[in-house]
Write an enzyme that holds these catalytic residues in place. Structure first.
Site, PDB file in Angstrom:
ATOM      1  N   HIS A 119      -9.876   3.472   4.344  1.00 47.49           N
ATOM      2  CA  HIS A 119      -9.839   4.497   4.417  1.00 47.49           C
ATOM      3  C   HIS A 119      -9.646   5.834   3.024  1.00 47.49           C
ATOM      4  O   HIS A 119     -10.167   7.165   2.772  1.00 47.49           O
ATOM      5  CB  HIS A 119      -8.369   5.170   5.494  1.00 47.49           C
ATOM      6  CG  HIS A 119      -6.798   4.864   4.536  1.00 47.49           C
ATOM      7  ND1 HIS A 119      -6.598   5.097   4.249  1.00 47.49           N
ATOM      8  CD2 HIS A 119      -6.518   6.404   4.165  1.00 47.49           C
ATOM      9  CE1 HIS A 119      -5.547   5.567   3.739  1.00 47.49           C
ATOM     10  NE2 HIS A 119      -5.557   6.714   3.922  1.00 47.49           N
ATOM     11  N   SER A 166       0.499   5.507   2.544  1.00 45.22           N
ATOM     12  CA  SER A 166      -0.373   3.986   3.514  1.00 45.22           C
ATOM     13  C   SER A 166      -0.731   4.093   1.412  1.00 45.22           C
ATOM     14  O   SER A 166      -0.771   3.102   0.639  1.00 45.22           O
ATOM     15  CB  SER A 166      -0.566   3.075   4.291  1.00 45.22           C
ATOM     16  OG  SER A 166      -1.826   4.582   4.468  1.00 45.22           O
ATOM     17  N   GLU A 167      -1.673   4.632   1.294  1.00 48.19           N
ATOM     18  CA  GLU A 167      -2.165   4.722   0.211  1.00 48.19           C
ATOM     19  C   GLU A 167      -2.045   6.264  -0.888  1.00 48.19           C
ATOM     20  O   GLU A 167      -2.568   7.209   0.078  1.00 48.19           O
ATOM     21  CB  GLU A 167      -3.735   4.777  -0.092  1.00 48.19           C
ATOM     22  CG  GLU A 167      -4.033   3.090   0.025  1.00 48.19           C
ATOM     23  CD  GLU A 167      -3.695   2.384   1.195  1.00 48.19           C
ATOM     24  OE1 GLU A 167      -3.766   1.119   1.543  1.00 48.19           O
ATOM     25  OE2 GLU A 167      -4.327   3.205   1.815  1.00 48.19           O
ATOM     26  N   THR A 168      -2.389   6.276  -2.272  1.00 47.27           N
ATOM     27  CA  THR A 168      -2.964   8.026  -3.241  1.00 47.27           C
ATOM     28  C   THR A 168      -4.038   7.275  -3.795  1.00 47.27           C
ATOM     29  O   THR A 168      -3.558   6.605  -4.796  1.00 47.27           O
ATOM     30  CB  THR A 168      -1.316   8.338  -3.647  1.00 47.27           C
ATOM     31  OG1 THR A 168      -0.334   8.560  -2.656  1.00 47.27           O
ATOM     32  CG2 THR A 168      -1.891   9.106  -4.771  1.00 47.27           C
TER      33      THR A 168
END
Length: 275
Positions: free
Chosen positions: A76, A45-47
């Site tokens: 997060h 979902s995110e990097t």
């Protein structure tokens, strides 16, 4: 060239219960296109990419990417990036407090009770949604929400309250193909804020709408909505990811005029990546 790489599970006490985050360290030599390409490859979902700060008041700077776009802020990734920076030997200017620089400015992160928490940033957009969007959200969730409003602190959340936690867990949202709505839903576990909440987050992905297993930014938005409604509560725990087989726990505290959103962060992978 190789970069130090780590992956964390955020809002959990063991790998597999929370939301994974990939972190690339010392990323000042990388351009945005390289960052975006790698974020698409991780398919999380995110990097995030940790860089030297531009603001002298910050300890580090972070850029946050989904597989398709860059975000000015996300919860997060904030906690996971802070944990990664500390684990890599980062030393904050003020003991016990870390200041992160990101697209929305400076965000304060602190360590308390073995967990990390961030100070909820102000909403970029709040208040009621327009009638067309309200009608569409009602169709998506299959009922009129108890409340519906903007809770945008970066990603662009529209926040709908359902009657209770079970209604949130049972929800099967009906999104149209290509729909560009960042929708958060929440419902109380009991009768009072202190009983805690069930939270779910839906956002556009490369192949349609995705569900996020644990979402700091949305939980910060929900906390602000609850603080505007009821000034008496001081703390509650939100659960998220239940519908995905996860067991994320988000701790929300109200201290004066500040809201803190946090949880545990556990290391899952360390190594290097060639970019």
């Amino acid at each position: 060239m190789p970069h130090r790489f780590s992956q964390y599970d955020v809002f959990s006490t063991r790998t597999g219960d929370g939301n994974p985050l990939a972190v690339v360290h010392d990323a000042d030599d990388l351009d945005a296109a390289t960052m975006q390409r790698f974020a698409a490859w991780t398919n999380l979902s995110e990097t995030t990419f940790v860089l030297r700060p531009d603001d002298p008041g910050a300890d580090y700077r972070v850029r946050i990417f989904t597989p398709t776009t860059e975000l000015p802020f996300a919860g997060h990734p904030t906690l996971g990036s802070c944990r990664a920076w500390l684990d890599a030997g980062g030393e904050s200017q003020q003991a016990g407090t870390v200041v992160q620089e990101c697209g929305i400015g400076l965000v304060t992160v602190r360590a308390q009770d073995g967990a990390l928490s961030f100070a909820a940033p102000p909403l970029l957009r709040s208040g009621p949604v327009d009638d067309d969007l309200a009608t569409r959200v009602e169709q998506i969730v299959g009922r009129p929400p108890l409340s519906l409003q903007w809770g945008d602190n970066g990603p662009g959340w529209v926040v709908a309250e359902l009657p209770d936690a079970q209604a949130v867990r049972d929800l099967r949202p009906q999104f149209a193909p290509g729909e560009q709505i960042y929708l958060g839903v929440f419902g109380c576990q009991g009768q009072h804020v202190d009983d805690g909440y069930e939270v779910r987050a839906f956002f556009p992905g490369e192949h349609g709408i995705c569900e996020d297993p644990a979402t700091g930014s949305l939980n910060a938005s929900v906390a602000m909505i609850l603080a505007q409604r009821d000034q008496g509560w001081t703390r509650y725990t939100a659960r998220q990811g239940t519908a995905l087989g996860r067991d994320a726990r988000i701790d929300v505290r109200r201290e004066g005029d500040r809201l803190w959103v946090g949880g545990r962060v556990v290391a899952a992978v360390t190594g290097s990546v060639h970019l």
